[in-house]
Write an enzyme that holds these catalytic residues in place. Structure first.
Site, PDB file in Angstrom:
ATOM      1  N   ALA A 184       0.839  -1.204   0.000  1.00 52.57           N
ATOM      2  CA  ALA A 184       0.000   0.000   0.000  1.00 52.57           C
ATOM      3  C   ALA A 184       0.869   1.248   0.000  1.00 52.57           C
ATOM      4  O   ALA A 184       0.589   2.214  -0.710  1.00 52.57           O
ATOM      5  CB  ALA A 184      -0.932  -0.001   1.214  1.00 52.57           C
ATOM      6  N   TYR A 185       1.934   1.227   0.786  1.00 53.65           N
ATOM      7  CA  TYR A 185       2.848   2.367   0.858  1.00 53.65           C
ATOM      8  C   TYR A 185       3.463   2.650  -0.506  1.00 53.65           C
ATOM      9  O   TYR A 185       3.615   3.805  -0.907  1.00 53.65           O
ATOM     10  CB  TYR A 185       3.932   2.096   1.904  1.00 53.65           C
ATOM     11  CG  TYR A 185       4.845   3.270   2.123  1.00 53.65           C
ATOM     12  CD1 TYR A 185       4.486   4.285   2.999  1.00 53.65           C
ATOM     13  CD2 TYR A 185       6.052   3.382   1.445  1.00 53.65           C
ATOM     14  CE1 TYR A 185       5.311   5.388   3.193  1.00 53.65           C
ATOM     15  CE2 TYR A 185       6.883   4.471   1.635  1.00 53.65           C
ATOM     16  CZ  TYR A 185       6.504   5.470   2.507  1.00 53.65           C
ATOM     17  OH  TYR A 185       7.316   6.564   2.687  1.00 53.65           O
ATOM     18  N   GLU A 186       3.836   1.616  -1.218  1.00 52.78           N
ATOM     19  CA  GLU A 186       4.493   1.771  -2.511  1.00 52.78           C
ATOM     20  C   GLU A 186       3.529   2.089  -3.650  1.00 52.78           C
ATOM     21  O   GLU A 186       3.954   2.521  -4.714  1.00 52.78           O
ATOM     22  CB  GLU A 186       5.276   0.497  -2.851  1.00 52.78           C
ATOM     23  CG  GLU A 186       6.464   0.296  -1.944  1.00 52.78           C
ATOM     24  CD  GLU A 186       7.165  -1.037  -2.160  1.00 52.78           C
ATOM     25  OE1 GLU A 186       6.600  -1.926  -2.844  1.00 52.78           O
ATOM     26  OE2 GLU A 186       8.275  -1.191  -1.629  1.00 52.78           O
TER      27      GLU A 186
END
Length: 128
Positions: free
Chosen positions: A24-26
């Site tokens: 999700a962060y990426e």
């Protein structure tokens, strides 16, 4: 509750916990408002400064600490400037004066916030 321990962010930095995940962060389409990170330090001393640099997509970071008496008013101001929010067990939080208590969060409240974010997230944003 979704999270990932020791995920990697920019320049190989490894925050203790990313919510919901490194994927999700990426993902540039995943809303930054749905991301959280939690660093964990027994005491904050001056090591809290490294937390500010651990996940660039996340403006407001959280730092969990266990040491009573470790937070002073000047240190709280420094944390605020770096957008770092303190998280601690209720018994530790209650050992501080009203000002510091008002500017910190219990661990259970942090978990409730994460659960709320994840429950409100549209299914199309849920990453397996």
């Amino acid at each position: 509750m979704e999270y990932e321990a020791q995920a990697k962010t920019e320049n190989g930095k490894k925050p203790d916990f990313l919510f919901p995940s490194q994927a999700a962060y990426e993902d540039p389409t995943f809303p930054e408002t749905q991301l959280r990170m939690l660093a964990s330090k027994t005491s904050i001393k001056d090591r809290f400064r490294q937390v500010a640099d651990e996940a660039n997509r996340i403006r407001d970071k959280h730092l969990f600490t266990l040491t009573p008496g470790d937070v002073t008013h000047p240190k709280l101001a420094q944390l605020d400037e770096l957008h770092i929010h303190l998280v601690m067990p209720k018994v530790v939080k209650e050992s501080y004066d009203d000002l510091i208590q008002g500017e910190t969060m219990t661990f259970s409240r942090f978990i409730e916030e994460i659960q709320g974010l994840q429950a409100d997230r549209p299914q199309s944003l849920t990453l397996l």
